[in-house]
Design an enzyme around this catalytic site. Structure first.
Site, mmCIF file in Angstrom:
data_model
loop_
_atom_site.group_PDB
_atom_site.id
_atom_site.type_symbol
_atom_site.label_atom_id
_atom_site.label_comp_id
_atom_site.label_asym_id
_atom_site.label_seq_id
_atom_site.Cartn_x
_atom_site.Cartn_y
_atom_site.Cartn_z
ATOM 1 N N CYS A 42 0.838 -1.193 0.000
ATOM 2 C CA CYS A 42 0.000 0.000 0.000
ATOM 3 C C CYS A 42 0.877 1.250 0.000
ATOM 4 O O CYS A 42 1.990 1.263 0.525
ATOM 5 C CB CYS A 42 -0.913 -0.010 1.227
ATOM 6 N N ASP A 44 0.393 3.821 1.719
ATOM 7 C CA ASP A 44 0.314 4.474 3.026
ATOM 8 C C ASP A 44 1.713 4.874 3.521
ATOM 9 O O ASP A 44 2.631 4.055 3.555
ATOM 10 C CB ASP A 44 -0.334 3.518 4.035
ATOM 11 N N ARG A 46 2.858 5.381 6.334
ATOM 12 C CA ARG A 46 3.305 4.768 7.589
ATOM 13 C C ARG A 46 3.855 3.361 7.403
ATOM 14 O O ARG A 46 4.386 2.772 8.349
ATOM 15 C CB ARG A 46 2.136 4.738 8.579
ATOM 16 N N HIS A 98 -2.166 -3.972 5.067
ATOM 17 C CA HIS A 98 -1.971 -3.546 6.461
ATOM 18 C C HIS A 98 -3.318 -3.246 7.100
ATOM 19 O O HIS A 98 -4.233 -2.744 6.449
ATOM 20 C CB HIS A 98 -1.048 -2.328 6.549
ATOM 21 N N CYS A 101 -6.109 -0.035 6.709
ATOM 22 C CA CYS A 101 -5.901 0.475 5.352
ATOM 23 C C CYS A 101 -7.056 1.384 4.919
ATOM 24 O O CYS A 101 -8.224 0.977 4.932
ATOM 25 C CB CYS A 101 -5.764 -0.697 4.379
#
Length: 209
Positions: A42, A44, A46, A98, A101
């Site tokens: 992803c 993302d 983080r 994750h 998400c």
């Protein structure tokens, strides 16, 4: 110094540090890559695979997008996989989702996201295919977590459907396909141990030519 400018200052310090430790570091990096892993995860901010995998530059070929998807209409993802399999000869392909998400949550929220709708629809399809299992779960939190896992599983299956992946596997044991989920609250990564042999009836519908 603002945040943007600090990036370049950090880069200069990093280059100096690397050369101090190994004068040939960048020359080796420029010679080419031979990663053993293709990581599809992803976007993302983080979720940083280099950190939780403990790998160095040159060891992982990385592709990221919203909700770690490999849909059948995305030439970008398919091109990455084909290059990794046929030219880099990676031994492992990892689909890593994750918990928490945002892309998966968007599918559950069922809101109009404009142009993003066509992308999130791929996660909607995963929900639809597993509606019976998801509907039996006790609460929304459990549904959210399980949909993250099922989405990873479906993307692994999408990888296995690709003719060039099947061709490569017909010649040996590689590439091997793995489904992972990263838990940001714990910092741990979990192997879902997805067995592609369980989907042989589905995969039999996809020809190698």
């Amino acid at each position: 110094m603002n945040l943007y400018e600090s990036v370049f200052e950090h880069n200069r310090k990093w280059v100096t540090q690397q050369l101090g430790q190994d004068p040939e570091y960048f020359n080796r990096m420029a010679d080419g890559q031979q990663p053993e892993f293709l990581y599809i995860g992803c976007s993302d901010s983080r979720v940083q695979p280099e950190d939780f995998m403990g790998v160095r530059p040159g060891e992982v070929f990385v592709h990221r997008n919203i909700a770690n998807l490999v849909p059948n209409n995305d030439t970008n993802s398919y091109s990455v996989v084909q290059y990794a399999v046929e030219y880099l000869k990676v031994k492992h392909i990892i689909i890593c989702g994750h918990y928490g998400c945002g892309g998966v949550k968007a599918a559950l929220d069922n809101k109009d996201l404009g142009f993003l709708n066509c992308w999130i629809r791929n996660v909607d399809d995963v929900y639809r295919m597993h509606r019976e299992e998801l509907s039996a779960l006790p609460d929304e939190a459990a549904v959210f977590r399980r949909l993250v896992e099922l989405n990873v599983e479906e993307q692994c299956l999408n990888i296995m459907k690709l003719s060039f992946v099947q061709h490569a596997r017909s010649k040996g044991d590689y590439p091997r396909i793995h489904g992972w989920v990263y838990d940001m609250a714990l910092g741990t990564v979990c192997d879902l141990h997805i067995n592609m042999a369980n989907f042989k009836d589905v995969l039999a519908l996809y020809r190698l030519d």
